[in-house]
Design an enzyme around this catalytic site. Structure first.
Site, PDB file in Angstrom:
ATOM      1  N   SER A  31     -26.040   8.495  28.383  1.00  0.00           N
ATOM      2  CA  SER A  31     -25.151   9.195  27.459  1.00  0.00           C
ATOM      3  C   SER A  31     -25.363   8.813  26.002  1.00  0.00           C
ATOM      4  CB  SER A  31     -23.686   8.925  27.836  1.00  0.00           C
ATOM      5  OG  SER A  31     -23.410   7.532  27.844  1.00  0.00           O
ATOM      6  N   GLY A  68     -24.072   8.577  32.305  1.00  0.00           N
ATOM      7  CA  GLY A  68     -23.780   7.767  33.477  1.00  0.00           C
ATOM      8  C   GLY A  68     -24.994   7.209  34.186  1.00  0.00           C
ATOM      9  N   ASN A  96     -25.672   1.301  31.277  1.00  0.00           N
ATOM     10  CA  ASN A  96     -24.742   1.482  32.397  1.00  0.00           C
ATOM     11  C   ASN A  96     -24.931   0.416  33.481  1.00  0.00           C
ATOM     12  OD1 ASN A  96     -23.194   3.828  31.596  1.00  0.00           O
ATOM     13  ND2 ASN A  96     -25.102   4.969  31.785  1.00  0.00           N
ATOM     14  N   ASP A 177     -13.851   5.819  22.176  1.00  0.00           N
ATOM     15  CA  ASP A 177     -14.086   4.859  23.264  1.00  0.00           C
ATOM     16  C   ASP A 177     -14.760   3.578  22.779  1.00  0.00           C
ATOM     17  OD1 ASP A 177     -16.765   5.560  22.886  1.00  0.00           O
ATOM     18  OD2 ASP A 177     -16.890   6.762  24.701  1.00  0.00           O
ATOM     19  N   HIS A 180     -19.755   5.071  22.299  1.00  0.00           N
ATOM     20  CA  HIS A 180     -20.706   6.151  22.037  1.00  0.00           C
ATOM     21  C   HIS A 180     -20.720   6.514  20.554  1.00  0.00           C
ATOM     22  CE1 HIS A 180     -19.880   6.625  26.384  1.00  0.00           C
ATOM     23  NE2 HIS A 180     -21.163   6.978  26.423  1.00  0.00           N
TER      24      HIS A 180
END
Length: 207
Positions: A31, A68, A96, A177, A180
């Site tokens: 991502s 993800g 991840n 978040d 990102h």
């Protein structure tokens, strides 16, 4: 007659050069490079292509990022994500793995296999490094952080030490978040990486 033939061949040579396909650069990632919650034009591959074109490079940057994805996921889809016409690849995977606390040894194994298979195809590779979250402890970080430099060295690939350099931990450059990058954050990543990517495509074009 020979002069005419030479002239035809010369014109043909210029014509084929004029219609040569752009060098294909694939960004195999998660991502962070896919452009999570961003307009398509703000994603890393799109901004990178714009920056390269501004520098005069004839390059097609392909967004092969999947939100993800772990290194295992990237390895599983490697062959169809990076087609036979790809000349260069930026490998941006591993974040991840760390977020899920996966064993660093498995991350190393997956990443090594990805880079090995690409280099065996004579694809030039730039490994984008990642750092483990410090809340996982120093032991985990000491096993995870060196993976990317080690893999690049072992397989003769290029290394960009930390994909989020200049952006990580800066709220104004990240989404709510905190992980990102925003479009502005992506722009900083692109500018920081641009010299390394220009070197990558130079190597790919001369191979």
């Amino acid at each position: 007659m020979y002069q005419t033939l030479a002239a035809v061949l010369l014109v043909f040579g210029f014509s084929t050069a004029a219609f040569a396909a752009p060098l294909k650069l694939v960004v195999l990632g998660d991502s962070l490079s896919a452009g999570y919650q961003l307009p398509a034009d703000d994603a890393f591959p799109a901004q990178l292509q714009a920056a390269l074109e501004k520098q005069g490079h004839d390059v097609e940057v392909v967004n092969a990022g999947v939100s993800g994805d772990t290194t295992a996921d990237g390895l599983a889809r490697l062959d169809w994500s990076v087609g036979p016409d790809a000349k260069a690849v930026i490998v941006e995977l591993g974040a991840n793995d760390a977020l899920r606390g996966l064993p660093p040894e498995k991350t190393r194994e997956n990443l090594s296999e990805i880079v090995s298979r690409l280099t065996d195809r004579n694809v030039k590779v730039l490994v984008a490094g990642m750092l483990a979250p410090r809340n996982l402890g120093e032991d985990y970080a000491s096993r995870f952080d060196p993976i990317f430099a080690d893999i690049a060295r072992i397989h003769g690939a290029m290394l960009y030490p930390f994909f989020l350099q200049g952006v990580a931990m800066k709220p104004e450059l990240n989404l709510a978040d905190g992980m990102h990058p925003t479009g502005e954050g992506v722009s900083i990543i692109v500018q920081n990486m641009l010299p390394a990517v220009e070197d990558l495509i130079k190597r790919a074009g001369s191979s």
